[in-house]
Design a protein around this motif. Structure first.
Motif, mmCIF file in Angstrom:
data_model
loop_
_atom_site.group_PDB
_atom_site.id
_atom_site.type_symbol
_atom_site.label_atom_id
_atom_site.label_comp_id
_atom_site.label_asym_id
_atom_site.label_seq_id
_atom_site.Cartn_x
_atom_site.Cartn_y
_atom_site.Cartn_z
ATOM 1 N N ALA A 108 26.873 32.228 54.250
ATOM 2 C CA ALA A 108 26.753 30.893 54.843
ATOM 3 C C ALA A 108 27.287 30.891 56.270
ATOM 4 C CB ALA A 108 27.505 29.867 53.994
ATOM 5 N N ASN A 109 28.425 31.557 56.460
ATOM 6 C CA ASN A 109 29.029 31.623 57.784
ATOM 7 C C ASN A 109 28.121 32.340 58.777
ATOM 8 O OD1 ASN A 109 31.276 30.509 58.763
ATOM 9 N ND2 ASN A 109 32.612 32.268 58.449
ATOM 10 N N VAL A 110 27.583 33.487 58.301
ATOM 11 C CA VAL A 110 26.698 34.284 59.150
ATOM 12 C C VAL A 110 25.438 33.496 59.487
ATOM 13 C CG1 VAL A 110 25.264 36.345 59.163
ATOM 14 C CG2 VAL A 110 27.580 36.467 58.282
ATOM 15 N N ALA A 111 24.841 32.875 58.455
ATOM 16 C CA ALA A 111 23.579 32.156 58.649
ATOM 17 C C ALA A 111 23.785 30.967 59.578
ATOM 18 C CB ALA A 111 23.032 31.696 57.304
ATOM 19 N N ARG A 112 24.916 30.285 59.414
ATOM 20 C CA ARG A 112 25.169 29.142 60.290
ATOM 21 C C ARG A 112 25.242 29.592 61.748
ATOM 22 N NH1 ARG A 112 30.668 25.943 60.300
ATOM 23 N NH2 ARG A 112 31.270 28.046 60.843
ATOM 24 N N GLY A 113 25.938 30.724 61.963
ATOM 25 C CA GLY A 113 26.016 31.267 63.317
ATOM 26 C C GLY A 113 24.635 31.509 63.898
ATOM 27 N N GLY A 114 23.756 32.095 63.059
ATOM 28 C CA GLY A 114 22.414 32.402 63.530
ATOM 29 C C GLY A 114 21.617 31.154 63.832
ATOM 30 N N ILE A 115 21.717 30.171 62.920
ATOM 31 C CA ILE A 115 20.929 28.944 63.101
ATOM 32 C C ILE A 115 21.408 28.188 64.335
ATOM 33 C CG2 ILE A 115 20.469 26.682 62.082
ATOM 34 C CD1 ILE A 115 20.476 28.117 59.341
ATOM 35 N N GLU A 116 22.749 28.185 64.541
ATOM 36 C CA GLU A 116 23.265 27.460 65.704
ATOM 37 C C GLU A 116 23.002 28.194 67.008
ATOM 38 O OE1 GLU A 116 27.297 26.608 64.727
ATOM 39 O OE2 GLU A 116 26.772 24.885 63.478
ATOM 40 N N ALA A 117 22.673 29.513 66.888
ATOM 41 C CA ALA A 117 22.390 30.272 68.106
ATOM 42 C C ALA A 117 21.050 29.866 68.715
ATOM 43 C CB ALA A 117 22.408 31.770 67.804
ATOM 44 N N VAL A 118 20.184 29.265 67.897
ATOM 45 C CA VAL A 118 18.899 28.793 68.429
ATOM 46 C C VAL A 118 19.147 27.439 69.088
ATOM 47 C CG1 VAL A 118 16.535 28.201 67.868
ATOM 48 C CG2 VAL A 118 17.693 29.990 66.601
ATOM 49 N N GLY A 119 19.028 27.415 70.377
ATOM 50 C CA GLY A 119 19.448 26.239 71.137
ATOM 51 C C GLY A 119 18.559 25.030 70.955
ATOM 52 N N ALA A 120 19.089 23.880 71.339
ATOM 53 C CA ALA A 120 18.344 22.630 71.228
ATOM 54 C C ALA A 120 17.049 22.641 72.048
ATOM 55 C CB ALA A 120 19.238 21.457 71.640
ATOM 56 N N PRO A 121 17.032 23.239 73.254
ATOM 57 C CA PRO A 121 15.776 23.251 74.023
ATOM 58 C C PRO A 121 14.639 23.918 73.241
ATOM 59 C CG PRO A 121 17.590 23.937 75.412
ATOM 60 C CD PRO A 121 18.144 23.828 74.038
ATOM 61 N N MET A 122 14.973 25.019 72.553
ATOM 62 C CA MET A 122 13.959 25.717 71.764
ATOM 63 C C MET A 122 13.395 24.792 70.693
ATOM 64 S SD MET A 122 12.907 28.984 71.516
ATOM 65 C CE MET A 122 14.106 30.300 71.504
ATOM 66 N N ARG A 123 14.286 24.062 70.027
ATOM 67 C CA ARG A 123 13.839 23.150 68.977
ATOM 68 C C ARG A 123 12.996 22.022 69.559
ATOM 69 N NH1 ARG A 123 17.932 21.899 64.276
ATOM 70 N NH2 ARG A 123 18.568 23.995 63.716
ATOM 71 N N ARG A 124 13.468 21.496 70.700
ATOM 72 C CA ARG A 124 12.721 20.415 71.326
ATOM 73 C C ARG A 124 11.324 20.891 71.711
ATOM 74 N NH1 ARG A 124 16.650 19.160 75.510
ATOM 75 N NH2 ARG A 124 18.422 19.052 74.097
ATOM 76 N N ALA A 125 11.273 22.130 72.222
ATOM 77 C CA ALA A 125 9.977 22.674 72.615
ATOM 78 C C ALA A 125 9.030 22.733 71.429
ATOM 79 C CB ALA A 125 10.161 24.074 73.212
#
Lengths: 220, 221
Positions: A108-125
């Motif tokens: 969970a800790n590792v996955a959270r780190g990975g998911i949070e590494a994808v920045g908001a601009p990428m998601r917005r795009a």
């Protein structure tokens, strides 16, 4: 004359066959708990990354407790808890369940780190391209974020592979338990330990080298 | 599924002082194994980076064995394995040796990463300012390495505390071993291990809190 039965016996070829069988048990326990633990862990990591406060105080605290208490204590504790609530469960499944939960806390800790590494601009795009939330998660965030933390995940998986040795406290005949019993019976500690150690090493070393190689490759 | 179990916490509470004393043993053996482990880890890292070939191989063997076999296996080696050579350590030294072996292996890799992360130009800059090799090592390179490896080192200390619970299996009575001995005497296994889990949790949290405090104090600028 009464015959005496010796408690000890010599080390025969049959004894050597016990160890690969036990190594297979170790592999099965690890594979089951790592796979379910990883799926759960990704789910937990996703929840943790999405709900900052509520997730942190509930799920986060529980998972943190699993990381802060020795696995051996967890095994004995929950195995007895199953007995306390009257749930007859054999050591194998108890071990798999507890290891899976333990794995999920680490993943969970590792996955959270990975998911949070994808920045908001990428998601917005991706949202601007017309993808909905789930599509963004499925096609953008997970492929990028989880791939970035793949080497850390391999580290966690290797840790669990080695920690599966602790299931021996519940009495399941995995590699180290069988090795210990063989040592008691045959009095050949060096040979048995060397074979058991070689099995663990052969399972763990190639994977750890592969993870180190990946990490180096992705860094440059 | 029928629930007909009554919890008895009183026997555990009566033995709480014993458990707390045993947790001091846990802390003591983990810290000691860390101190020796850091020393060995530094030596191993330096040997692996620029030692003579045979010594570098031994160091590599140590590090890879420590990292690729279970800690419990390493404890078994120090108990049964050395026993084959007629060397019988007391449970205390089995646990201490096993933890130290493991810590040194993991720390060596951290230290190696730390040394490699400090650019070589730092050393050259220090030397051209007129510092001796020793001065530039102790005043320029080591502080930077220390800053990089500080976090992994505190993590390793936490791991050492958690790992020391394996002592239960080789019969040394630190917190886990004491718990097991008491629990199987009274058959209040669940209650004893629940309290012990809580003690471990508090210990880990205190260690992490203190290390964060020290880091905040040391690395402020």
């Amino acid at each position: 004359m009464n015959q005496s039965i010796s408690f000890f016996s010599g080390f025969g070829p049959k004894d050597l066959w016990f160890l690969p069988q036990a190594a297979w048990q170790t592999l099965v326990i690890s594979a089951l708990s790592i796979s379910t633990g990883t799926l759960l862990g990704i789910l937990f990591g996703w929840i943790l990354s999405e709900s900052k406060i509520i997730g942190a105080v509930t799920l986060g605290l529980v998972l943190d407790a699993f990381r802060s208490v020795p696995l051996i204590i967890q095994l004995v504790l929950f195995y007895n808890l199953f007995n306390v609530i009257g749930l007859a469960i054999n050591p194998f499944w108890a071990g798999v369940i507890i290891l899976a939960v333990y794995t999920s806390a680490l993943v969970a800790n590792v996955a959270r780190g990975g998911i949070e590494a994808v920045g908001a601009p990428m998601r917005r795009a991706s949202r601007s391209l017309g993808m909905n939330y789930l599509q963004t998660i499925r096609h953008i965030v997970w492929p990028i974020g989880l791939r970035a933390v793949f080497p850390s995940w391999v580290g966690v998986a290797l840790g669990v592979l080695k920690d599966s040795a602790l299931v021996s406290v519940l009495g399941h005949p995995e590699l180290l338990k069988v090795a210990r019993d063989l040592i008691t019976r045959t009095q050949q500690p060096l040979l048995v330990l060397a074979v058991a150690g070689a099995f663990y090493f052969a399972l763990s070393y190639p994977i750890s080298r592969y993870a180190a190689h990946l990490e180096r490759k992705w860094q440059s | 599924m029928n629930f007909d179990y009554t919890f008895h916490w009183r026997p555990v509470m009566r033995k709480l002082p014993d458990l707390l004393e045993a947790s001091l043993t846990t802390l003591q053996i983990s810290v000691l194994s860390m101190i020796i482990g850091i020393t060995f880890g530094l030596i191993l890292a330096i040997l692996r980076m620029n030692g003579p070939k045979p010594l570098a191989w031994i160091a590599t063997g140590w590090v890879e064995l420590a990292r690729n076999t279970p800690a419990l296996f390493q404890l078994f080696f120090f108990s049964f394995g050395l026993g084959a050579f007629g060397l019988h350590l007391t449970p205390y030294f089995i646990v201490l040796a096993g933890l130290t072996f493991n810590n040194a292996g993991y720390l060596a890799e951290n230290f190696r990463g730390g040394f490699q992360a400090v650019p070589e130009t730092q050393m050259r800059a220090a030397r051209s300012l007129g510092m001796t090799a020793w001065q530039s090592y102790t005043r320029i390179v080591i502080p930077q390495v220390f800053r990089i490896v500080y976090h992994p080192m505190t993590n390793q200390l936490v791991w050492a505390v958690l790992m020391s619970s394996l002592a239960m299996i080789v019969g040394f009575r630190e917190l886990a071993g004491e718990t097991q001995a008491l629990a199987f005497k009274t058959f209040r296994i669940f209650e004893y291990f629940a309290v012990t889990a809580l003690i471990y949790y508090v210990m880990v949290k205190v260690i992490l809190g203190l290390s964060r405090l020290i880091a905040w104090r040391m690395f402020r600028y």
